[in-house]
Design a protein around this motif. Structure first.
Motif, PDB file in Angstrom:
ATOM      1  N   UNK A 152       0.875  -1.183   0.000  1.00 29.97           N
ATOM      2  CA  UNK A 152       0.000   0.000   0.000  1.00 29.97           C
ATOM      3  C   UNK A 152       0.901   1.218   0.000  1.00 29.97           C
ATOM      4  N   UNK A 153       0.603   2.192  -0.868  1.00 32.01           N
ATOM      5  CA  UNK A 153       1.343   3.451  -0.852  1.00 32.01           C
ATOM      6  C   UNK A 153       0.353   4.594  -0.657  1.00 32.01           C
ATOM      7  N   UNK A 154       0.589   5.392   0.348  1.00 37.58           N
ATOM      8  CA  UNK A 154      -0.283   6.531   0.612  1.00 37.58           C
ATOM      9  C   UNK A 154       0.516   7.653   1.248  1.00 37.58           C
ATOM     10  N   UNK A 155      -0.068   8.828   1.459  1.00 36.46           N
ATOM     11  CA  UNK A 155      -1.397   9.164   0.951  1.00 36.46           C
ATOM     12  C   UNK A 155      -1.384   9.830  -0.428  1.00 36.46           C
ATOM     13  N   UNK A 156      -0.192  10.003  -1.042  1.00 36.46           N
ATOM     14  CA  UNK A 156      -0.109  10.768  -2.290  1.00 36.46           C
ATOM     15  C   UNK A 156      -0.164   9.848  -3.508  1.00 36.46           C
ATOM     16  N   UNK A 157      -1.291   9.870  -4.223  1.00 40.52           N
ATOM     17  CA  UNK A 157      -1.441   9.009  -5.396  1.00 40.52           C
ATOM     18  C   UNK A 157      -0.517   9.449  -6.535  1.00 40.52           C
ATOM     19  N   UNK A 158      -0.155  10.746  -6.598  1.00 41.36           N
ATOM     20  CA  UNK A 158       0.721  11.200  -7.678  1.00 41.36           C
ATOM     21  C   UNK A 158       2.143  10.704  -7.478  1.00 41.36           C
ATOM     22  N   UNK A 159       2.672  10.836  -6.265  1.00 42.67           N
ATOM     23  CA  UNK A 159       4.002  10.290  -5.984  1.00 42.67           C
ATOM     24  C   UNK A 159       3.988   8.777  -6.149  1.00 42.67           C
ATOM     25  N   UNK A 160       2.955   8.112  -5.642  1.00 40.74           N
ATOM     26  CA  UNK A 160       2.868   6.667  -5.780  1.00 40.74           C
ATOM     27  C   UNK A 160       2.783   6.230  -7.225  1.00 40.74           C
ATOM     28  N   UNK A 161       1.996   6.960  -8.023  1.00 43.33           N
ATOM     29  CA  UNK A 161       1.882   6.631  -9.440  1.00 43.33           C
ATOM     30  C   UNK A 161       3.189   6.821 -10.172  1.00 43.33           C
ATOM     31  N   UNK A 162       3.906   7.882  -9.836  1.00 41.87           N
ATOM     32  CA  UNK A 162       5.213   8.128 -10.453  1.00 41.87           C
ATOM     33  C   UNK A 162       6.181   6.988 -10.126  1.00 41.87           C
ATOM     34  N   UNK A 170       3.793  -2.767  -8.636  1.00 36.74           N
ATOM     35  CA  UNK A 170       2.341  -2.647  -8.550  1.00 36.74           C
ATOM     36  C   UNK A 170       1.993  -2.150  -7.153  1.00 36.74           C
ATOM     37  N   UNK A 171       1.596  -0.882  -7.032  1.00 37.90           N
ATOM     38  CA  UNK A 171       1.309  -0.290  -5.734  1.00 37.90           C
ATOM     39  C   UNK A 171      -0.184  -0.030  -5.602  1.00 37.90           C
ATOM     40  N   UNK A 172      -0.723  -0.366  -4.455  1.00 35.91           N
ATOM     41  CA  UNK A 172      -2.119  -0.063  -4.152  1.00 35.91           C
ATOM     42  C   UNK A 172      -2.146   1.352  -3.572  1.00 35.91           C
ATOM     43  N   UNK A 173      -2.700   2.301  -4.315  1.00 37.67           N
ATOM     44  CA  UNK A 173      -2.560   3.720  -3.983  1.00 37.67           C
ATOM     45  C   UNK A 173      -3.730   4.244  -3.162  1.00 37.67           C
ATOM     46  N   UNK A 174      -3.405   4.969  -2.110  1.00 31.97           N
ATOM     47  CA  UNK A 174      -4.409   5.749  -1.391  1.00 31.97           C
ATOM     48  C   UNK A 174      -4.692   7.001  -2.233  1.00 31.97           C
ATOM     49  N   UNK A 175      -5.954   7.453  -2.331  1.00 31.40           N
ATOM     50  CA  UNK A 175      -6.303   8.493  -3.305  1.00 31.40           C
ATOM     51  C   UNK A 175      -6.119   9.937  -2.836  1.00 31.40           C
ATOM     52  N   UNK A 176      -5.020  10.249  -2.141  1.00 24.45           N
ATOM     53  CA  UNK A 176      -4.789  11.625  -1.692  1.00 24.45           C
ATOM     54  C   UNK A 176      -3.960  12.419  -2.683  1.00 24.45           C
ATOM     55  N   UNK A 177      -4.103  13.738  -2.621  1.00 30.29           N
ATOM     56  CA  UNK A 177      -3.301  14.633  -3.468  1.00 30.29           C
ATOM     57  C   UNK A 177      -2.916  15.869  -2.676  1.00 30.29           C
ATOM     58  N   UNK A 178      -1.860  16.531  -3.128  1.00 25.95           N
ATOM     59  CA  UNK A 178      -1.465  17.838  -2.617  1.00 25.95           C
ATOM     60  C   UNK A 178      -2.185  18.897  -3.439  1.00 25.95           C
ATOM     61  N   UNK A 179      -2.953  19.764  -2.787  1.00 25.26           N
ATOM     62  CA  UNK A 179      -3.730  20.759  -3.532  1.00 25.26           C
ATOM     63  C   UNK A 179      -2.843  21.740  -4.275  1.00 25.26           C
TER      64      UNK A 179
END
Length: 332
Positions: A152-162, A170-179
């Motif tokens: 599991x990678x959280x809370x930043x889905x953009x960093x995790x996706x990168x 294959x990371x299970x992403x928590x759906x958080x973002x930096x505004x």
């Protein structure tokens, strides 16, 4: 608590210097703080690097000009020191996106996963995690985890996706973002690149993929500063919170740094509203009153420290280095 905001006849900078000595305090400022706070700080840097520097001092008080999770990290590492935050409302959209009870339920629903959690989270979420990561340590830590281990990678889905795209994990992403980083506009960035042909783009990995796809360099705040210093050209487009440009201009006055624009065509919408809550006046009051003060229950502190210690054991050499490497070679 009502914070005094009128200081007629008070030399705020001189009073901060006086209180720094009287309190035996160390003042920390993140790169995203206002220039005047950066300039008065003893140390300016990335969040974990600052906490480590403060830990190594003999200061009795840490005044952390940053956001709440950063001050909590300083307290986790230095429990014997008083830690004050100029404004306790200085939170973080990533921290807010990951409530501890919801994260605990998510972990319980995926018992075969370990949790790699970005440092931009609350002490409670740190205590629920296996390993804390920073933008500079995440890749090194991923490389040490067996490929069959689910994560599991959280809370930043953009960093995790990168990280998932770069490493193939294959990371299970928590759906958080930096505004702040979510506010960058691909359309406006392309316009800016057209206006400055040949100028590279340096981006923080909290940016969405559509921004990172146009970056010549992706890295933490410290990594972006080092890239700015090493790049051969004289103009750099910067896709992160624009107050970092203050340090660039101080260190490299011969170069030009342009903040990447938001949807309105300027970078003002990318100023972190939480970081902006801290002011010189509030820093003065915090040092004077030793409030607002960060307090963490000892059991929670130890649980959170365990996940931080796991990171330091796996990638201690990355603290303060801040380098995720080039996204691509300029011109490709």
């Amino acid at each position: 608590m009502t914070i005094q905001t009128s200081f007629t006849g008070v030399d705020i900078r001189a009073e901060i210097d006086r209180l720094r000595k009287e309190r035996n305090a160390v003042i920390l400022a993140h790169y995203y703080q206002k220039p005047e706070l950066q300039d008065i700080a003893d140390f300016v840097g990335d969040s974990l690097d600052l906490s480590k520097k403060a830990q190594a001092t003999d200061a009795d008080v840490i005044a952390f000009c940053g956001v709440r999770f950063m001050a909590e990290t300083a307290k986790i590492l230095s429990p014997q020191k008083i830690v004050v935050l100029p404004d306790m409302d200085a939170g973080c959209s990533l921290e807010d996106s990951c409530p501890p009870d919801q994260f605990a339920a998510f972990r319980a629903a995926h018992p075969d996963h370990i949790a790699l959690t970005y440092i931009n989270c609350s002490a409670e979420v740190k205590g629920l995690s296996d390993v804390i990561v920073t933008s500079s340590s995440a890749e090194a830590i991923l490389a040490k985890i067996p490929p069959e281990q689910k994560i599991i990678f959280g809370p930043d889905r953009n960093l995790g996706g990168y990280l998932a795209r770069k490493t193939g994990r294959d990371l299970l992403l928590w759906p958080g973002v930096c505004i702040v980083h979510e506010a960058f506009s691909e359309t406006e960035l392309l316009k800016l690149k057209a206006q400055h042909p040949g100028a590279p783009v340096a981006a923080h990995p909290e940016c969405p993929a559509v921004i990172l796809d146009h970056a010549d360099y992706v890295g933490s705040t410290r990594g972006i500063l080092e890239y700015a210093s090493a790049m051969p050209g004289d103009t750099l487009i910067v896709a992160t919170e624009p107050h970092i440009i203050h340090q660039m201009e101080k260190a490299m006055p011969h170069k030009r740094f342009i903040g990447a624009p938001g949807a309105d065509g300027n970078c003002n919408c990318n100023i972190c509203p939480y970081m902006a809550l801290n002011t010189m006046e509030k820093l003065y009051v915090a040092l004077r009153d030793l409030e607002p003060r960060i307090e963490i229950e000892e059991g929670l502190r130890l649980r959170a420290k365990k996940s931080l210690d796991a990171m330091l054991a796996m990638a201690s050499g990355t603290v303060g280095q801040g380098d995720l490497g080039p996204a691509r070679v300029t011109g490709e």
